[in-house]
Design a protein around this motif. Sequence first.
Motif, short mmCIF file in Angstrom:
data_model
loop_
_atom_site.label_atom_id
_atom_site.label_comp_id
_atom_site.label_asym_id
_atom_site.label_seq_id
_atom_site.Cartn_x
_atom_site.Cartn_y
_atom_site.Cartn_z
N THR A 196 0.82 -1.22 0.00
CA THR A 196 0.00 0.00 0.00
C THR A 196 0.85 1.26 0.00
OG1 THR A 196 -0.07 0.17 2.41
CG2 THR A 196 -1.76 -1.21 1.36
N GLY A 197 2.13 1.11 0.31
CA GLY A 197 3.00 2.27 0.44
C GLY A 197 2.78 3.06 1.71
N VAL A 198 1.96 2.53 2.62
CA VAL A 198 1.64 3.24 3.86
C VAL A 198 2.48 2.67 5.00
CG1 VAL A 198 -0.16 3.81 5.54
CG2 VAL A 198 -0.69 3.73 3.08
N ARG A 199 3.31 3.53 5.58
CA ARG A 199 4.16 3.13 6.69
C ARG A 199 3.37 2.97 7.98
NH1 ARG A 199 9.55 3.80 7.02
NH2 ARG A 199 9.58 5.26 5.27
N GLY A 200 3.69 1.95 8.74
CA GLY A 200 3.03 1.77 10.03
C GLY A 200 3.78 2.41 11.17
N GLY A 201 5.11 2.40 11.09
CA GLY A 201 5.94 2.98 12.13
C GLY A 201 6.16 4.46 11.91
N PRO A 202 6.96 5.08 12.79
CA PRO A 202 7.22 6.52 12.65
C PRO A 202 8.07 6.82 11.42
CG PRO A 202 8.57 5.57 14.38
CD PRO A 202 7.62 4.51 13.97
N GLU A 203 7.90 8.01 10.88
CA GLU A 203 8.73 8.44 9.75
C GLU A 203 10.17 8.60 10.22
OE1 GLU A 203 8.19 8.87 6.61
OE2 GLU A 203 6.02 8.56 6.57
N PRO A 204 11.12 7.91 9.60
CA PRO A 204 12.51 8.01 10.05
C PRO A 204 13.04 9.44 10.07
CG PRO A 204 12.26 6.15 8.55
CD PRO A 204 10.96 6.91 8.53
N GLU A 205 12.59 10.27 9.12
CA GLU A 205 13.07 11.64 9.05
C GLU A 205 12.55 12.48 10.22
OE1 GLU A 205 11.61 10.02 6.63
OE2 GLU A 205 13.16 9.80 5.09
N ALA A 206 11.53 11.99 10.92
CA ALA A 206 10.92 12.77 12.01
C ALA A 206 11.56 12.48 13.36
CB ALA A 206 9.42 12.47 12.08
N ILE A 207 12.51 11.56 13.41
CA ILE A 207 13.14 11.18 14.67
C ILE A 207 14.12 12.27 15.11
CG2 ILE A 207 14.57 9.48 15.85
CD1 ILE A 207 11.82 8.42 15.15
N THR A 208 13.93 12.79 16.30
CA THR A 208 14.87 13.75 16.87
C THR A 208 15.26 13.29 18.26
OG1 THR A 208 13.18 15.14 17.90
CG2 THR A 208 13.77 15.65 15.60
N ARG A 209 16.44 13.69 18.70
CA ARG A 209 16.90 13.32 20.04
C ARG A 209 16.00 13.92 21.11
NH1 ARG A 209 22.04 11.84 21.41
NH2 ARG A 209 22.27 13.56 22.89
N GLU A 210 15.47 15.11 20.86
CA GLU A 210 14.62 15.76 21.85
C GLU A 210 13.29 15.02 22.02
OE1 GLU A 210 17.72 18.16 20.33
OE2 GLU A 210 16.03 17.30 19.20
N ALA A 211 12.67 14.71 20.91
CA ALA A 211 11.34 14.09 20.98
C ALA A 211 11.38 12.62 21.37
CB ALA A 211 10.62 14.25 19.63
N PHE A 212 12.49 11.94 21.07
CA PHE A 212 12.55 10.50 21.29
C PHE A 212 13.64 10.11 22.31
CE2 PHE A 212 10.27 10.91 17.35
CZ PHE A 212 9.37 9.86 17.36
N HIS A 213 13.98 11.04 23.17
CA HIS A 213 15.01 10.74 24.18
C HIS A 213 14.54 9.65 25.12
CE1 HIS A 213 18.39 11.38 26.88
NE2 HIS A 213 17.50 11.25 27.88
N ARG A 214 15.41 8.70 25.40
CA ARG A 214 15.15 7.68 26.41
C ARG A 214 16.45 7.44 27.17
NH1 ARG A 214 12.37 3.45 22.13
NH2 ARG A 214 10.52 4.70 21.68
N ASP A 215 16.39 7.49 28.47
CA ASP A 215 17.57 7.20 29.27
C ASP A 215 17.80 5.69 29.30
OD1 ASP A 215 18.41 9.79 30.15
OD2 ASP A 215 16.66 9.85 31.48
N ILE A 216 18.94 5.28 28.78
CA ILE A 216 19.30 3.85 28.78
C ILE A 216 20.10 3.58 30.04
CG2 ILE A 216 20.40 1.98 27.52
CD1 ILE A 216 17.98 3.30 26.07
N PRO A 217 19.56 2.80 30.96
CA PRO A 217 20.25 2.61 32.24
C PRO A 217 21.55 1.84 32.10
CG PRO A 217 18.32 1.19 32.09
CD PRO A 217 18.26 2.10 30.92
N GLU A 218 22.40 2.04 33.10
CA GLU A 218 23.70 1.37 33.10
C GLU A 218 23.55 -0.14 33.28
OE1 GLU A 218 26.85 2.67 32.68
OE2 GLU A 218 25.84 4.52 32.12
N ALA A 219 22.58 -0.54 34.08
CA ALA A 219 22.44 -1.97 34.38
C ALA A 219 20.96 -2.34 34.47
CB ALA A 219 23.13 -2.28 35.70
#
Length: 293
Positions: free
Chosen positions: A270-293
């Motif tokens: 269909t040409g319709v993406r289900g996930g987020p647009e890769p070009e729309a990914i920014t560190r500010e909007a998609f920040h996640r703290d990855i823990p040390e352990a």
Amino acid sequence: MSVKLTLNNGVEMPALGFGVFQTPPETTAASVAEALRVGYRLIDTAASYFNEREVGEGIRRSEVDRSELFVETKIWISDYGYDETLHSFDKSAGKLGVDQIDLLLLHQPVPTDFARTIGAYKALEKLLADGKVRAIGISNFMPGVLEDLLKETGVVPAVNQVEVHPYFTQPEVQAANAEHGILTQAWSPMGGITSYRGESGKSTFNDPVIGEIAAAHGKTPAQVMLRWHLQEGRSAIPKSVNPERIAANFDVFGFDLTAEQLAAIDALNTGVRGGPEPEAITREAFHRDIPEA
């Protein structure tokens, strides 16, 4: 039975893997152990899934020898940058309980901070050179961003993991990957993402074309879709926490789809993406703290 694909650096990888995206940590270890019992030897996870430690626990429970396994994980964008990514490897390897990761990917490009993306990839190149990983790659990189990456780095990615399923085949991405000898690995390979993000009531699992092909082979729609990926030369990483479906998804090596059936599935795009647009990914909007352990 399993099928292996040879990556562009000569490393062999199982074509069919077991994914744990959105698998809760409390059920991940049991699901991974069950998948390994069934016969899977490729496990795909990511730092941002927050279940790497449980993947490692599932591997230990299975008692499958490490030499038989192919462990794949991804660096999240919050840890991009050369030094940050080197440290992110240490975090992931520690949680997984392994000294060497078989395939390490950058999870997303960050077009608004591409210098940091390049720094992260150069860290992957360092890890590869030092033998801490066996292969490196990317995820969700579209052709233009891929070309930009190749201009500034020295190692061609072995894998580009992207959304590919019958309703979204991304032929231009697959062609760009193939042009550079990059293996396309499909996330959401059966279009599960269409079940909750697509049109109301429209899902690959109840598509009549796929259903007819499944009936002709005495297989499920899920098995047909996975077979489609394998016959077209892709890697696929289905996920499930249901033991019966985990086993069924691995039982895709005893039949072949015809050329006409493969083409019929290709035509469902269909040409319709289900996930987020890769070009729309920014560190500010998609920040996640990855823990040390």
